[in-house]
Design an enzyme around this catalytic site. Sequence first.
Site, PDB file in Angstrom:
ATOM      1  N   ASP A   8      -1.958   7.869   4.029  1.00 54.83           N
ATOM      2  CA  ASP A   8      -1.599   6.489   4.385  1.00 54.83           C
ATOM      3  C   ASP A   8      -2.203   6.173   5.754  1.00 54.83           C
ATOM      4  OD1 ASP A   8      -0.440   4.012   4.223  1.00 54.83           O
ATOM      5  OD2 ASP A   8       1.638   4.710   4.253  1.00 54.83           O
ATOM      6  N   GLU A   9      -2.331   4.914   6.074  1.00 54.36           N
ATOM      7  CA  GLU A   9      -2.852   4.477   7.384  1.00 54.36           C
ATOM      8  C   GLU A   9      -4.198   5.153   7.688  1.00 54.36           C
ATOM      9  OE1 GLU A   9      -1.248   2.190   9.048  1.00 54.36           O
ATOM     10  OE2 GLU A   9       0.851   2.315   8.433  1.00 54.36           O
ATOM     11  N   LYS A  50       0.829  -1.216   0.000  1.00 53.50           N
ATOM     12  CA  LYS A  50       0.000   0.000   0.000  1.00 53.50           C
ATOM     13  C   LYS A  50       0.860   1.261   0.000  1.00 53.50           C
ATOM     14  CE  LYS A  50      -2.178  -1.083   3.792  1.00 53.50           C
ATOM     15  NZ  LYS A  50      -1.559  -2.394   4.048  1.00 53.50           N
ATOM     16  N   THR A  51       1.817   1.293   0.899  1.00 51.71           N
ATOM     17  CA  THR A  51       2.654   2.489   0.988  1.00 51.71           C
ATOM     18  C   THR A  51       3.517   2.616  -0.265  1.00 51.71           C
ATOM     19  OG1 THR A  51       2.661   2.247   3.379  1.00 51.71           O
ATOM     20  CG2 THR A  51       4.322   3.699   2.447  1.00 51.71           C
ATOM     21  N   GLN A 104      -5.608  -3.212  10.852  1.00 54.09           N
ATOM     22  CA  GLN A 104      -4.500  -2.555  11.555  1.00 54.09           C
ATOM     23  C   GLN A 104      -4.937  -1.295  12.283  1.00 54.09           C
ATOM     24  OE1 GLN A 104      -0.515  -2.569   9.629  1.00 54.09           O
ATOM     25  NE2 GLN A 104      -1.620  -3.308   7.855  1.00 54.09           N
TER      26      GLN A 104
HETATM   27  N1  LIG Z   1       5.205  -5.486  -6.457  1.00 54.42           N
HETATM   28  C1  LIG Z   1       6.182  -5.571  -5.563  1.00 54.42           C
HETATM   29  N2  LIG Z   1       7.349  -6.124  -5.877  1.00 54.42           N
HETATM   30  C2  LIG Z   1       8.353  -6.215  -4.971  1.00 54.42           C
HETATM   31  N3  LIG Z   1       8.269  -5.776  -3.725  1.00 54.42           N
HETATM   32  C3  LIG Z   1       7.127  -5.191  -3.336  1.00 54.42           C
HETATM   33  C4  LIG Z   1       6.036  -5.057  -4.228  1.00 54.42           C
HETATM   34  N4  LIG Z   1       5.051  -4.435  -3.554  1.00 54.42           N
HETATM   35  C5  LIG Z   1       5.502  -4.212  -2.317  1.00 54.42           C
HETATM   36  N5  LIG Z   1       6.759  -4.656  -2.173  1.00 54.42           N
HETATM   37  C6  LIG Z   1       7.581  -4.608  -0.952  1.00 54.42           C
HETATM   38  O1  LIG Z   1       6.844  -5.207   0.107  1.00 54.42           O
HETATM   39  C7  LIG Z   1       7.096  -4.551   1.322  1.00 54.42           C
HETATM   40  C8  LIG Z   1       5.795  -4.063   1.926  1.00 54.42           C
HETATM   41  O2  LIG Z   1       5.294  -2.966   1.202  1.00 54.42           O
HETATM   42  P1  LIG Z   1       4.590  -1.760   1.905  1.00 54.42           P
HETATM   43  O3  LIG Z   1       5.358  -1.300   3.070  1.00 54.42           O
HETATM   44  O4  LIG Z   1       4.258  -0.759   0.857  1.00 54.42           O
HETATM   45  O5  LIG Z   1       3.269  -2.501   2.418  1.00 54.42           O
HETATM   46  P2  LIG Z   1       2.013  -1.899   3.160  1.00 54.42           P
HETATM   47  O6  LIG Z   1       0.827  -2.506   2.530  1.00 54.42           O
HETATM   48  O7  LIG Z   1       2.094  -0.432   3.183  1.00 54.42           O
HETATM   49  O8  LIG Z   1       2.201  -2.519   4.604  1.00 54.42           O
HETATM   50  P3  LIG Z   1       1.602  -1.986   6.000  1.00 54.42           P
HETATM   51  O9  LIG Z   1       0.164  -2.367   5.999  1.00 54.42           O
HETATM   52  O10 LIG Z   1       2.364  -2.743   7.006  1.00 54.42           O
HETATM   53  O11 LIG Z   1       1.802  -0.521   6.037  1.00 54.42           O
HETATM   54  C9  LIG Z   1       8.062  -3.440   1.020  1.00 54.42           C
HETATM   55  O12 LIG Z   1       9.359  -3.893   1.289  1.00 54.42           O
HETATM   56  C10 LIG Z   1       7.852  -3.220  -0.465  1.00 54.42           C
HETATM   57  O13 LIG Z   1       8.997  -2.663  -1.059  1.00 54.42           O
HETATM   58 MG   LIG Z   2       2.210   0.903   4.769  1.00 55.75          MG
END
Ligand SMILES: Nc1ncnc2c1ncn2[C@@H]1O[C@H](COP(=O)(O)OP(=O)(O)OP(=O)(O)O)[C@@H](O)[C@H]1O
Ligand SMILES: [Mg+2]
Length: 815
Positions: free
Chosen positions: A222-223, A36-37, A253
């Site tokens: 975000d969040e 997401k981030t 979360q």
């Molecule tokens: N398509 C992708 N290919 C490779 N790595 C990815 C891809 N999408 C996300 N990632 C990696 O996965 C990890 C998690 O991504 P991110 O932090 O954006 O998740 P999030 O959904 O925001 O998590 P949270 O809910 O904990 O905030 C990061 O290290 C990111 O670089």
């Molecule tokens: Mg995130």
Amino acid sequence: MQESAIDIDSLNDAQREAVLTCEGPLLVLAGAGSGKTRVLTHRIAHMVADLGVAPWQVLAITFTNKAAAEMRERLGALLPGGTRGMWVCTFHAMAVRILRDDAELLGYRPNFTIYDDDDSKRLVKAIMADLDIDTKQFPVNMVRSKISAAKNAMVDADEMAAQAADPATQKAARVYAELQRRLMVANAMDFDDLLVNTLLLFERHPEVLARYQRRFVQISVDEYQDTNHVQYLITKRLAELHRNLMVVGDDDQSIYSWRGADIQNILDFEKDYPDARVVKLQQNYRSTGHILAAANAVVANNSHRKPKRLFTDEGDGEPISAYQAADERDEGRWVAAEIERLHAAGTPYDDMAVFYRTNAQSRILEDMFLRAGVPYKIVGGTRFFDRAEIRDVMAYLKLVLNPADDVSARRVVNVPRRGIGATSQDKIAAYAATHGTPFFSAAQACVAEAGLLSPKVRNALAAWTSAVEEARHYEGELSRVVELIVERSGLVAALEAERTPEAEGRIENIREFLLIAQEFDESHDDVVSALESLAELREAGVAGAEAADDPGAVPAPQPVDDDGQGALFAAPDEGAAPAADGGFGAVASSQLPAFMEWLALRSDLDSLSGQTSAITMMTIHSAKGLEFPVVFVCGMEEGLFPNLTHDSDPARLEEERRLAYVAITRARKRLYLTYAATRRTWGATQANPRSRFVNEIPESHIKVTGVGSAGFSGTGWEKRGDRRGTFGSGTGSSVYGGSVFGNQTRSSGTARPAPVRKDPRKAAESFEPGDRVHHKTFGSGTVVAVKGDTLEVRFAKSGQTKKLMKGFAPIVKVQ
Ligand SMILES: Nc1ncnc2c1ncn2[C@@H]1O[C@H](COP(=O)(O)OP(=O)(O)OP(=O)(O)O)[C@@H](O)[C@H]1O
Ligand SMILES: [Mg+2]
């Protein structure tokens, strides 16, 4: 899209859809680690680099300062052209920026002060005292949270008073009115005011709102699951003109409902914006299979959620490690040993994080990390030895040890306040300068000679100098000296008189410090070895090990040779002490110098950790949005995590479980869950079963070790019993039945589930001649002899053999 500044191919289909949807409202709703981030930052980068959106037209809001800093960094990396003018910040930081320009419209001056949590609490307390409101009957925190809830619901004091149905709310409304009056007089805002005033500004001054509406063409949050009502309204207002609003979040979360966050904001997004595009992400890129499965399994026990499942292509990875410690010290020690083991095997400290549910847990962990030489930093908290009250006690001890230490003398001459103000202090200092004596001697002279100071000040000063002298001449145990100075200085009495929760906390910290001194009395051997470690670090020329904490205070420990530690225990007037000691002579308690050296060792290791890579310690709340290859979650015990009492609302259990989900999903490759059979908190020892959140992880994903097994590599006792389902309702007293802990407790008929080592601090690892080891500073080596707790190790790089103390030297066995 080949021309894009970002690597579109690095996104999966759903992510790409979100990144390329740059107009209109967009909701990305997905579980942890699904990107997401990453989508949010890539989308901004795409708009700026490819679609001609100017950086200053972009507003990106996130939840913590750390997350904002990381986001800015990621954007910086994606946009070589720069991110100048872009607002990447928290809601509060945004509010401050807006209000700095226009707070005058609300009657503030532009240089308004921001009261942090502590400041505002102090103010509320003062008001309650002035209004004669009994804080026993109406606790300060309760009043504050009522006021905060009102502010966040945009209810002012008059309205709150009009609606108040119970005495507590009526009192809170009175405090609220006075609080706002005093804040205004002081030209100050508390955290809630920052948000409320921003919204008020927008409502009362549409021209200001219009300016920001025109400016922020693209808004991302975000969040979003953790936004409260005011934050929601601010976002909504800002996005009204362009309607380019992207929110991302995960209902699983949501962990800030106690601060008014409303999970409904994310669930209602589609109602607010019926034309919203909704993107769901299902692939997790962060964690390995076992970790993800554990997270899914735990959160599935919540009933109030939108069901969703994540998958990963990463493979299973390592199963989760659970460790049952004998007590909280054993837990800290084990975590430290495991960190060192991983570090020796190539994992940088920066890649590791230790989480806990409550800040109070950090002290013991810090203690154990310092002993093991694990460098650490604490996010969002003050390290134990940096706390003001601890620094005060330490300054007293330094002064006792060395009355010529002017820095310490000046620090504590009026701590606690005893009426020796700046003018009197200047007079003493002037006397010292004229006579060429230390400040403390000058103070003694001013006591002896009538007429230099007023009788009142003279009396106060006499009490102070005699407290220090008494402690100096006390012949006996060190802990008694510490106790004596704490009592006679009036430090604790002054805090007691404050009768506030913070003062309580400070007293508790001082008590902890006393415990450390007691422990020192009891375990002199450990100290010798701790000092040895420092000497070794110095010998090895490790940067920072020489850094003096406080010039003129404790003499630096001298390197020891192979045979003796004598020099380490030199009193300040023997050898290592500065030449001018003011003629005070040695202190009576022979252990004080060693104790102070030991403390100096701690700060030395602190300064080491400032320079090199360090593990991160933080509460789970502040870990939101972050990720680490290795995560330890400590204190997985009922009562602590979930942090519930018997009468807690069932909704709270769900929030605690979401917190567990957040904790688990921070881990990329390795996750450790630790819990202690007994834990000492606030002076009482408790024996709590391990957390239901551990039990909710299916057996196939977790490996349990613990006390009774041979250190952390043994198998120990295994889990058994039907763990799931036993918890039935998930609340109430039945929760303890059926846990492995519970079974064992019952069958063994003791309070503890497994044999507890006599001294858990000594038992983490056993060494034999021939074992290959790794030392933090000296590198790899081989054990050549073991004599009691002393190891002799030959190091490969230097070819030297060194004597090291088991359990204290930063050393681990390598397989
Ligand atoms: N398509 C992708 N290919 C490779 N790595 C990815 C891809 N999408 C996300 N990632 C990696 O996965 C990890 C998690 O991504 P991110 O932090 O954006 O998740 P999030 O959904 O925001 O998590 P949270 O809910 O904990 O905030 C990061 O290290 C990111 O670089
Ligand atoms: Mg995130």
